[in-house]
Design a protein around this motif. Structure first.
Motif, short mmCIF file in Angstrom:
data_model
loop_
_atom_site.label_atom_id
_atom_site.label_comp_id
_atom_site.label_asym_id
_atom_site.label_seq_id
_atom_site.Cartn_x
_atom_site.Cartn_y
_atom_site.Cartn_z
N PRO A 43 0.82 -1.23 0.00
CA PRO A 43 0.00 0.00 0.00
C PRO A 43 0.84 1.27 0.00
CG PRO A 43 -0.82 -1.58 1.61
CD PRO A 43 0.50 -2.11 1.14
N LYS A 44 1.92 1.27 0.80
CA LYS A 44 2.82 2.42 0.88
C LYS A 44 4.25 1.92 0.70
CE LYS A 44 -0.09 5.13 4.03
NZ LYS A 44 -0.13 5.83 5.35
N PRO A 45 4.73 1.81 -0.54
CA PRO A 45 6.07 1.27 -0.75
C PRO A 45 7.16 2.24 -0.30
CG PRO A 45 5.12 2.03 -2.82
CD PRO A 45 4.03 2.14 -1.79
N TYR A 46 8.24 1.67 0.22
CA TYR A 46 9.37 2.47 0.69
C TYR A 46 10.68 1.81 0.28
CZ TYR A 46 6.30 5.19 3.77
OH TYR A 46 5.33 6.03 4.26
N ALA A 47 11.71 2.62 0.23
CA ALA A 47 13.09 2.14 0.17
C ALA A 47 13.74 2.47 1.50
CB ALA A 47 13.85 2.80 -0.97
N GLY A 48 14.83 1.77 1.84
CA GLY A 48 15.54 2.09 3.06
C GLY A 48 14.74 1.85 4.32
N ALA A 49 13.75 0.95 4.27
CA ALA A 49 12.97 0.58 5.45
C ALA A 49 13.56 -0.67 6.08
CB ALA A 49 11.51 0.34 5.06
N ALA A 50 13.17 -0.95 7.32
CA ALA A 50 13.58 -2.18 7.99
C ALA A 50 12.50 -3.23 7.79
CB ALA A 50 13.80 -1.94 9.48
N VAL A 51 12.91 -4.51 7.81
CA VAL A 51 11.96 -5.60 7.59
C VAL A 51 12.30 -6.76 8.51
CG1 VAL A 51 13.36 -6.56 5.71
CG2 VAL A 51 10.92 -7.11 5.84
N THR A 52 11.27 -7.42 9.02
CA THR A 52 11.46 -8.62 9.84
C THR A 52 10.17 -9.42 9.87
OG1 THR A 52 12.37 -9.43 11.94
CG2 THR A 52 10.77 -7.64 12.06
N VAL A 53 10.26 -10.66 10.35
CA VAL A 53 9.11 -11.57 10.39
C VAL A 53 8.73 -11.82 11.84
CG1 VAL A 53 8.23 -13.85 9.78
CG2 VAL A 53 9.80 -12.68 8.24
N LEU A 54 7.43 -11.68 12.14
CA LEU A 54 6.94 -11.90 13.50
C LEU A 54 5.51 -12.44 13.44
CD1 LEU A 54 7.08 -11.61 16.61
CD2 LEU A 54 6.29 -9.25 16.32
N GLY A 55 5.28 -13.57 14.12
CA GLY A 55 3.94 -14.12 14.22
C GLY A 55 3.27 -14.42 12.90
N GLY A 56 4.04 -14.91 11.92
CA GLY A 56 3.47 -15.24 10.63
C GLY A 56 3.23 -14.06 9.72
N LYS A 57 3.69 -12.87 10.11
CA LYS A 57 3.55 -11.68 9.27
C LYS A 57 4.92 -11.05 9.04
CE LYS A 57 -1.18 -10.56 10.68
NZ LYS A 57 -2.07 -9.52 11.23
N ILE A 58 5.05 -10.36 7.91
CA ILE A 58 6.28 -9.65 7.57
C ILE A 58 6.05 -8.17 7.82
CG2 ILE A 58 7.96 -9.16 5.76
CD1 ILE A 58 7.08 -11.77 4.39
N TYR A 59 6.84 -7.60 8.73
CA TYR A 59 6.68 -6.19 9.12
C TYR A 59 7.69 -5.31 8.38
CZ TYR A 59 3.51 -7.36 12.95
OH TYR A 59 2.44 -7.80 13.69
N ILE A 60 7.22 -4.16 7.91
CA ILE A 60 8.06 -3.16 7.28
C ILE A 60 7.91 -1.86 8.07
CG2 ILE A 60 8.45 -1.79 5.20
CD1 ILE A 60 7.47 -4.21 3.59
N VAL A 61 9.04 -1.28 8.49
CA VAL A 61 9.03 -0.14 9.39
C VAL A 61 9.79 1.03 8.78
CG1 VAL A 61 9.61 0.70 11.70
CG2 VAL A 61 8.92 -1.69 11.37
#
Length: 434
Positions: free
Chosen positions: A92-110
């Motif tokens: 929905p809101k694409p970014y570059a230079g964001a952090a990413v990790t997996v938690l509880g079956g979901k992939i989080y982008i911060v």
């Protein structure tokens, strides 16, 4: 530099990035046993500074800048079993230079950067099972080029670049309460670093410190139990804006400006990449002599917070050894959790019927199930299906099915213990058909 890296089934994948002059859509995989890199099929578009994560045996690639500096919305998924790329739901809101990790079956982008600049408080979560996106609670400050990792049932983030300069702030995120909490600051301000989680610790290494002035090879590990940071061994190379993954691998990066490097390195001893809360072993390392063997006891526990529903849960035990005989196959394990005697299942399919009368399953529809004591929010899967087990003392249930562009539908449902009760929904467009 600006490549995305993830570890999947013991192999290291690196995709996209730039050499400082040319942007790439190339993808590669490193086999630690063969100690060799191999080329994979290219992605469909060049991406610099994308977010890359491994989940469920597949590689997921989000965001990154296209050749014109615009964030890429397309989600690309690589399946090593087929050797092919496929497409997922757009970010929905694409970014570059964001952090990413997996938690509880979901992939989080911060956080992350757009075409116009860097620094965002957006937190987005992608559900691979339903191929849908949702939003999390905003990050405490506008941020980009930070590091994030998941430990147990929380998300940890640290460092990054803000409008005021490089930060040493660190926070934890609890998805159950949808809240961020400040934790111990990094020992130094840091951005553009490598990051990962392993062995129950959050790791960062390299990047830029001293408010954008110094590229460092320092690294630190965070222990959530003691809320403390401890120094890691310095990396061999002082680089920033490279890729990193559990191992602890650091791939590429730059020693200054846009002078991309081919360097790749590993900090051994951090290879326990995924924590499975319901699975434990009595030993993680053994020393045996030729011709001998060792027993490892594997234990299962269904009474953990992460297991709230019956079903079969699967994992793999990865075995590695310092021998010349190549890779050792992973050991598949499974835990089947049966429902309590007084529980029943409510399930169904949410379908959309368009103006032509053509039905189709609605992926990612919201199903709100409310009982006398609690409320549950579900998302339909790729086939428009949902399922929830509950104790029959929750009867009767109010069930609402909804999705943007469709008129919601509500009904009352009573279910029986030990049985599956069907509650299907056929939603109509929320506009007048002509």
């Amino acid at each position: 530099m600006d490549n995305g890296v993830a570890t999947l089934d013991g192999k290291v994948y690196s995709v996209g990035g730039t050499d400082g002059k040319t942007d790439y859509k190339n993808a590669y995989v490193y086999d630690p046993f063969a100690q060799a890199w191999s080329a994979l099929p290219n992605m469909s578009i060049t991406r610099t500074a994308p977010q890359v994560a491994a989940y469920g045996g597949k590689l997921y690639v989000f965001g990154g800048w296209d050749p014109y500096g615009r964030p890429v919305a397309k989600t690309e998924i690589y399946d090593p079993a087929t050797g092919a790329w496929s497409i997922g739901a757009d970010t929905p809101k694409p970014y570059a230079g964001a952090a990413v990790t997996v938690l509880g079956g979901k992939i989080y982008i911060v956080g992350g950067c757009t075409y116009d600049g860097c620094g965002s408080t957006d937190v987005q979560a992608y559900d691979p099972a339903s191929d849908t996106w949702s939003s999390g609670t905003a990050y405490p400050e506008p941020i980009s080029w930070l590091g994030c990792g998941a430990i147990a049932n929380k998300l940890y983030c640290a460092g990054g670049a803000t409008s005021a300069g490089t930060t040493k702030h660190a926070y934890s995120y609890d998805p159950s309460s949808h809240s961020w909490t400040a934790v111990a600051d990094l020992p130094i301000d840091l951005w553009g670093m490598g990051y990962s989680t392993a062995d129950g610790k959050f790791l960062v290494s390299g990047g830029v410190t001293d408010s954008f002035t110094t590229i460092t090879n320092q690294g630190f590990t965070y222990d959530p139990g003691s809320d403390t940071w401890t120094a890691l061994p310095n990396s061999n190379n002082a680089l920033y804006r490279g890729g990193s993954a559990c191992g602890f691998y650091k791939i590429g990066g730059s020693p200054a400006g846009w002078d991309a490097a081919k360097n790749s390195e590993l900090l051994p001893g951090y290879d326990q990449c995924v924590g499975i809360p319901w699975l434990s072993v009595d030993k993680t390392e053994v020393t045996i002599q030729p011709g001998e063997s060792a027993d490892v006891t594997v234990s299962f526990d269904a009474n953990v917070a992460e297991i709230t529903q019956p079903g079969t849960f699967t994992a793999q035990l990865t075995v590695s050894a310092k021998t010349p005989y190549g890779a050792i196959p992973s050991v598949p394990v499974a835990l089947t959790v049966n429902p309590p005697r007084t529980w029943g299942k409510i399930t169904g399919t949410v379908t959309g019927v368009d103006c032509n009368g053509t039905p189709k399953p609605l992926t990612g529809a919201t199903v709100q199930i409310t009982s006398k004591t609690a409320s549950y929010t579900l998302r339909t899967d790729r086939n428009g299906q949902y399922v929830l087990w509950l104790d029959v003392s929750n009867n009767p249930l109010t069930v609402i099915a909804a999705k943007d562009g469709w008129a919601s539908e509500t009904r009352s449902v009573k279910f029986k213990q030990g049985m599956a009760t069907m509650a299907d929904f056929s939603l109509k467009p929320d506009r007048t058909c002509t």
